[in-house]
Design an enzyme around this catalytic site. Structure first.
Site, PDB file in Angstrom:
ATOM      1  CB  VAL A  67      -0.928   0.010   1.231  1.00  0.00           C
ATOM      2  CG1 VAL A  67      -1.839   1.230   1.209  1.00  0.00           C
ATOM      3  CG2 VAL A  67      -1.751  -1.269   1.266  1.00  0.00           C
ATOM      4  CG  HIS A  68       1.545   5.525  -2.381  1.00  0.00           C
ATOM      5  ND1 HIS A  68       2.731   5.594  -3.065  1.00  0.00           N
ATOM      6  CD2 HIS A  68       1.262   6.798  -2.001  1.00  0.00           C
ATOM      7  CE1 HIS A  68       3.152   6.844  -3.117  1.00  0.00           C
ATOM      8  NE2 HIS A  68       2.271   7.597  -2.469  1.00  0.00           N
ATOM      9  CG  HIS A  69      -0.346   4.593   4.717  1.00  0.00           C
ATOM     10  ND1 HIS A  69       0.287   4.366   5.923  1.00  0.00           N
ATOM     11  CD2 HIS A  69      -1.381   5.439   4.972  1.00  0.00           C
ATOM     12  CE1 HIS A  69      -0.340   5.034   6.873  1.00  0.00           C
ATOM     13  NE2 HIS A  69      -1.354   5.689   6.328  1.00  0.00           N
ATOM     14  NE  ARG A  99       5.787  -0.005  -0.010  1.00  0.00           N
ATOM     15  CZ  ARG A  99       6.666  -0.989  -0.215  1.00  0.00           C
ATOM     16  NH1 ARG A  99       7.764  -0.778  -0.926  1.00  0.00           N
ATOM     17  NH2 ARG A  99       6.453  -2.190   0.291  1.00  0.00           N
ATOM     18  CB  THR A 137      -1.032   0.830  -4.194  1.00  0.00           C
ATOM     19  OG1 THR A 137      -0.053   1.842  -4.485  1.00  0.00           O
ATOM     20  CG2 THR A 137      -0.938  -0.280  -5.227  1.00  0.00           C
TER      21      THR A 137
END
Length: 253
Positions: free
Chosen positions: A146-148, A201, A207
């Site tokens: 996840v892009h976090h 990512r 994402t």
């Protein structure tokens, strides 16, 4: 059940105010009617009931409502919320027995709107061509990259070393491995028009996790849970023995 009751009361009160001509809304009727018209036009678009096909919302081959490539699930989740809320209004005691959404291409009853909302919830939770849940932490398969920032960098409890912006990008962003932390409950941007998804990512369009993806689904899940509970309760009342065979017939054997 307190949360669900509060949710139902909120929806009923708000929609009576906006849709039933509550006296409190009289001074703003013109503005509220414009909101109502736009909301109903969009509902008809989601249902494919506008005569001009260009005014309808597209769907992916797997059934996802599709608006745009970047974070499309924000539109699918918000549409599911609007469908759920409006169907609740139609099925409430304040609406007539024959109440329906009037679209240029034909009327739509509350049950049809709930069905479409449920299909979007099912899609998000894994009933899609990839059999992938787009809610992180739910189901057997879900996005692992996840892009976090918080999810993709090791926790301070595991590694107490200082990690600044540069270190976060250089040391963690480009790693191909799954995130060290599971961002449970987050809904990512989701797949493409053709139900394709790349768990990367750097693929932030698909994402990145956003609060406005997840927030509408809280109400959708609450309403679907209430409806399912009502059906189960009604079935139990009709058949208190749960479908078990008559004891007398068993004894006779």
């Amino acid at each position: 059940m307190v949360e669900l009751n509060t949710h139902d009361h909120f929806l009923k009160s708000k929609y009576r105010l906006l849709l039933d001509g509550d006296p409190q809304a009289a001074a703003h009727r013109g503005v509220l009617e414009k909101y109502r018209e736009k909301a109903e036009h969009y509902l008809c678009a989601c249902l494919g009931r506008n005569i001009n096909g260009a005014d309808n919302v597209d769907r992916s081959p797997g059934g996802m409502l599709y608006v745009r490539q970047w974070n499309n699930l924000q539109y699918a989740s918000s549409a599911a919320f609007l469908l759920t809320a409006y169907s609740h209004y139609l099925s409430s005691s304040s609406a007539s027995a024959s109440a329906a959404l009037r679209c240029p291409g034909g009327a739509a009853a509350a049950a049809e709107m709930v069905s479409l909302a449920r299909s979007q919830a099912d899609y998000i939770l894994g009933r899609n061509p990839l059999r992938l849940s787009y809610m992180v932490g739910y189901g057997r398969r879900y996005p692992a990259r996840v892009h976090h920032r918080g999810a993709s960098i090791v926790s301070h409890k595991e590694d107490g070393r200082f990690i600044g912006c540069v270190q976060g990008f250089d040391d963690w962003f480009g790693r191909g491995r799954a995130n060290p932390n599971v961002l449970a409950g987050a809904i990512v941007g989701g797949p493409s028009r053709r139900d394709e998804f790349r768990d990367d990512r750097a693929n932030y369009m698909q994402t990145e996790a956003c609060t406005y993806n997840t927030a509408p689904m809280v109400a959708v899940f609450a309403r679907l849970h209430r409806l399912t509970t009502a059906i189960t309760t009604a079935a139990a009342a009709e058949d208190p023995d749960g479908g078990s065979p008559d004891r007398r017939s068993v004894d006779r054997r």
